[in-house]
Design a protein around this motif. Structure first.
Motif, PDB file in Angstrom:
ATOM      1  N   SER A  39      95.217  -9.670 -16.558  1.00  8.46           N
ATOM      2  CA  SER A  39      95.736 -10.880 -17.196  1.00  8.46           C
ATOM      3  C   SER A  39      96.116 -10.619 -18.638  1.00  8.46           C
ATOM      4  N   VAL A  40      95.253  -9.868 -19.342  1.00  7.22           N
ATOM      5  CA  VAL A  40      95.553  -9.546 -20.749  1.00  7.22           C
ATOM      6  C   VAL A  40      96.833  -8.719 -20.817  1.00  7.22           C
ATOM      7  N   GLU A  41      96.969  -7.766 -19.905  1.00  8.64           N
ATOM      8  CA  GLU A  41      98.180  -6.922 -19.880  1.00  8.64           C
ATOM      9  C   GLU A  41      99.426  -7.770 -19.646  1.00  8.64           C
ATOM     10  N   CYS A  42      99.348  -8.681 -18.695  1.00  6.65           N
ATOM     11  CA  CYS A  42     100.495  -9.553 -18.392  1.00  6.65           C
ATOM     12  C   CYS A  42     100.871 -10.370 -19.628  1.00  6.65           C
ATOM     13  N   ALA A  43      99.855 -10.899 -20.322  1.00  7.39           N
ATOM     14  CA  ALA A  43     100.108 -11.717 -21.508  1.00  7.39           C
ATOM     15  C   ALA A  43     100.782 -10.899 -22.599  1.00  7.39           C
ATOM     16  N   VAL A  44     100.276  -9.679 -22.809  1.00 12.84           N
ATOM     17  CA  VAL A  44     100.853  -8.815 -23.852  1.00 12.84           C
ATOM     18  C   VAL A  44     102.295  -8.452 -23.494  1.00 12.84           C
ATOM     19  N   ILE A  45     102.511  -8.123 -22.216  1.00 12.29           N
ATOM     20  CA  ILE A  45     103.876  -7.747 -21.784  1.00 12.29           C
ATOM     21  C   ILE A  45     104.850  -8.904 -22.044  1.00 12.29           C
ATOM     22  N   ALA A  46     104.473 -10.128 -21.680  1.00 15.01           N
ATOM     23  CA  ALA A  46     105.361 -11.290 -21.862  1.00 15.01           C
ATOM     24  C   ALA A  46     105.664 -11.505 -23.340  1.00 15.01           C
ATOM     25  N   CYS A  47     104.621 -11.408 -24.166  1.00 16.78           N
ATOM     26  CA  CYS A  47     104.777 -11.619 -25.610  1.00 16.78           C
ATOM     27  C   CYS A  47     105.681 -10.546 -26.222  1.00 16.78           C
ATOM     28  N   VAL A  48     105.413  -9.287 -25.873  1.00 18.61           N
ATOM     29  CA  VAL A  48     106.197  -8.180 -26.437  1.00 18.61           C
ATOM     30  C   VAL A  48     107.663  -8.282 -25.995  1.00 18.61           C
ATOM     31  N   TYR A  49     107.891  -8.628 -24.725  1.00 21.31           N
ATOM     32  CA  TYR A  49     109.269  -8.764 -24.228  1.00 21.31           C
ATOM     33  C   TYR A  49     110.024  -9.827 -25.019  1.00 21.31           C
ATOM     34  N   SER A  50     109.389 -10.976 -25.248  1.00 25.28           N
ATOM     35  CA  SER A  50     110.062 -12.061 -25.961  1.00 25.28           C
ATOM     36  C   SER A  50     110.427 -11.640 -27.373  1.00 25.28           C
ATOM     37  N   LEU A  51     109.497 -10.939 -28.037  1.00 30.31           N
ATOM     38  CA  LEU A  51     109.780 -10.525 -29.407  1.00 30.31           C
ATOM     39  C   LEU A  51     110.803  -9.390 -29.434  1.00 30.31           C
ATOM     40  N   THR A  52     110.836  -8.574 -28.374  1.00 33.45           N
ATOM     41  CA  THR A  52     111.860  -7.528 -28.277  1.00 33.45           C
ATOM     42  C   THR A  52     113.258  -8.151 -28.174  1.00 33.45           C
ATOM     43  N   LEU A  53     113.322  -9.301 -27.539  1.00 32.50           N
ATOM     44  CA  LEU A  53     114.610  -9.991 -27.416  1.00 32.50           C
ATOM     45  C   LEU A  53     115.155 -10.369 -28.788  1.00 32.50           C
ATOM     46  N   VAL A  54     114.253 -10.819 -29.676  1.00 29.67           N
ATOM     47  CA  VAL A  54     114.689 -11.175 -31.039  1.00 29.67           C
ATOM     48  C   VAL A  54     115.188  -9.920 -31.756  1.00 29.67           C
ATOM     49  N   LEU A  55     114.471  -8.818 -31.544  1.00 29.98           N
ATOM     50  CA  LEU A  55     114.879  -7.541 -32.136  1.00 29.98           C
ATOM     51  C   LEU A  55     116.273  -7.155 -31.645  1.00 29.98           C
ATOM     52  N   SER A  56     116.509  -7.326 -30.345  1.00 33.24           N
ATOM     53  CA  SER A  56     117.812  -7.000 -29.763  1.00 33.24           C
ATOM     54  C   SER A  56     118.904  -7.902 -30.345  1.00 33.24           C
ATOM     55  N   ASP A  57     118.615  -9.192 -30.456  1.00 34.27           N
ATOM     56  CA  ASP A  57     119.600 -10.124 -31.037  1.00 34.27           C
ATOM     57  C   ASP A  57     119.920  -9.730 -32.469  1.00 34.27           C
ATOM     58  N   ASP A  58     118.886  -9.328 -33.196  1.00 35.81           N
ATOM     59  CA  ASP A  58     119.071  -8.945 -34.593  1.00 35.81           C
ATOM     60  C   ASP A  58     119.921  -7.677 -34.696  1.00 35.81           C
TER      61      ASP A  58
END
Lengths: 217, 281
Positions: A39-58
């Motif tokens: 569960s912790v891994e899933c949560a971290v993956i979701a969070c990191v993916y979302s923030l990676t999207l901002v990085l990609s947009d930037d």
């Protein structure tokens, strides 16, 4: 919002190496057979993916994106919605696999209750963490020192939190409180943590919108 | 469509102070050397920066207050920014379909076919020309009322530039009320395409003129020092000393043709306007 979600979904699915890393991490957790770790891994993956999207947009330039039918509110809300969707999808997949694993290995009484209830807190923490880091990334840029320092402060706080929870640093009474909380029923736990998550997330979403509205591209 | 009234933006080493107006049904060019303020002007029009003073109105609203639905009427192509280049064209179509209610998939595919843009390869593998064409195709296929293009032909060869201008002509033919603002430092691209041009330099307006007027009424005089001394200076917009004498820009070409038959009078062009009005002594 639909267009942005579609863009982000396609971006995530196109990230071959990170998908492989996520699958390997999850597979490892399944081998150990620990629902909370998964569960912790899933949560971290979701969070990191979302923030990676901002990085990609930037990196690709917010300028063009913000000339499309996307305003500040849509952008910030969508990134949070994307995290929630990712969390829900990952939770669902991991639960199905855990239940299958429990059935195949005939693990006691299949631990269904534990499997279904685990991950609740870590998923709430991931939702709040995304909403906290988003305005920071938008304000200072994804590679800024302030962002790194904020992450260090947050991780240190989380570490201390777990140390205190485990009785370290002489916080006996606080530990008692957490023990009482963890002994309480899932309904009580949900009643305490869910509204707190909603309030915190709402505050940071509003902050993110404010940052985005005042940002220049 | 677009009104800038004393729009000001101050940076550490650059200040913009510009007024311009683009009515519906017009194709307007924004020309000037690199760093003149073209991109800053376009960013102000698109609401990407917050002006320090003055007023910006686009489609009747302040672009900084645009909500998502207001932006559906805008078609934009920026040379320095676009969608993630890991996407292929098929993915981009899916995104645009969900982004723009009036996205025309059939037109998009037709333009891609005409320009031989591959649908399944990631955009990062495209040539510079293909990337530029794709940006323009994205901008023109969702029934935008206003098209804003920042240096869409920068770095392209003459054929690719001509194909991009052809795409823009398709867009204009579909609805005469549509407007286009296009910036470029390649004046020949704008000469045959724009109704009028704004020439800016160092953040200020140097000249606003109809393209036809420049091409038909403007002239370049090539005169010796003696001829220069006797011609009427009030009709000269700019002059520059050359090895042979002077080269001068006038808006009264016909006057000089009729009254000074001994001097060389060449037709005006955007290039000559830029060189003479912005060129340093």
């Amino acid at each position: 919002m639909k267009g942005l979600l579609e863009k982000d979904r396609r971006f995530c699915l196109g990230q071959g190496p990170t998908v492989i890393v996520a699958v390997v991490l999850l597979a490892y957790a399944f081998v150990i057979g620990e629902p909370i770790l998964i569960s912790v891994e899933c949560a971290v993956i979701a969070c990191v993916y979302s923030l990676t999207l901002v990085l990609s947009d930037d990196r690709n330039g917010f300028s063009f994106l913000m000339t499309m039918p996307v305003d500040a509110k849509t952008y910030v809300v969508e990134k949070n919605v994307f995290t929630w969707i990712a969390l829900a999808v990952l939770w669902l997949i991991s639960r199905v696999l855990l239940i299958l694993s429990a059935i195949i290995t005939a693990d006691g009484a299949y631990r269904f209750t534990e499997i279904l209830s685990s991950g609740y807190i870590s998923f709430l923490v991931a939702a709040v963490a995304t909403s906290v880091f988003l305005p920071l990334m938008l304000k200072f840029g994804p590679n800024s020192l302030i962002l790194v320092l904020s992450m260090i402060v947050l991780c240190t706080t989380a570490f201390l939190f777990f140390v205190i929870m485990n009785g370290g640093l002489g916080f006996g009474k606080v530990l008692d409180l957490f023990e009482k909380l963890s002994d309480s029923s899932p309904v009580v736990l949900a009643a305490v943590s869910f509204p707190a998550t909603v309030v915190l997330t709402a505050i940071f979403i509003r902050l993110g919108i404010l940052v985005m509205k005042n940002r220049e591209f | 469509m677009i009104t800038l009234h004393n729009c000001q933006k101050n940076y550490k080493d650059f200040s913009l102070d510009l007024s311009l107006e683009i009515p519906s049904g017009r194709v307007t060019g924004l020309i000037g050397r690199n760093g003149a303020g073209k991109s800053t002007t376009i960013k102000a029009i698109l609401g990407l920066i917050k002006p320090d003073g003055g007023e910006v109105r686009v489609l009747g609203k302040n672009p900084r207050e645009f909500v998502a639905s207001d932006k559906e009427s805008l078609g934009v192509a920026l040379s320095y920014s676009g969608l993630n280049e890991e996407f292929n064209v098929l993915s981009i179509i899916e995104i645009l379909q969900k982004m723009y209610p009036q996205f025309n998939k059939a037109s998009f595919l037709r333009f891609c076919e005409l320009q031989q843009i591959p649908l399944k390869k990631p955009v990062r593998s495209f040539s510079t020309g293909m990337k530029a064409k794709l940006k323009v195709i994205i901008a023109i296929t969702h029934n935008a009322r206003l098209l804003v293009l920042d240096e869409p032909t920068a770095g392209l060869d003459v054929i690719a530039r001509s194909e991009i201008l052809d795409l823009l002509r398709y867009y204009l033919v579909e609805d005469e009320e549509r407007s286009v603002l296009i910036s470029s430092h390649i004046s020949t691209d704008l000469e045959g395409f724009c109704d009028d041009v704004y020439l800016i330099d160092d953040g200020k307006l140097v000249l606003h003129e109809d393209t036809d007027t420049i091409l038909h009424q403007y002239g370049v005089l090539k005169v010796s020092s003696e001829q220069y001394d006797r011609i009427e200076k009030e009709y000269l917009l700019a002059s520059r000393k050359e090895a042979f004498g002077y080269i001068c820009l006038t808006k009264e070409k016909q006057y000089f043709l009729e009254n000074y038959p001994d001097i060389v009078v060449e037709n005006g062009s955007l290039d000559s306007v830029i060189i003479l009005m912005l060129g340093r002594e």
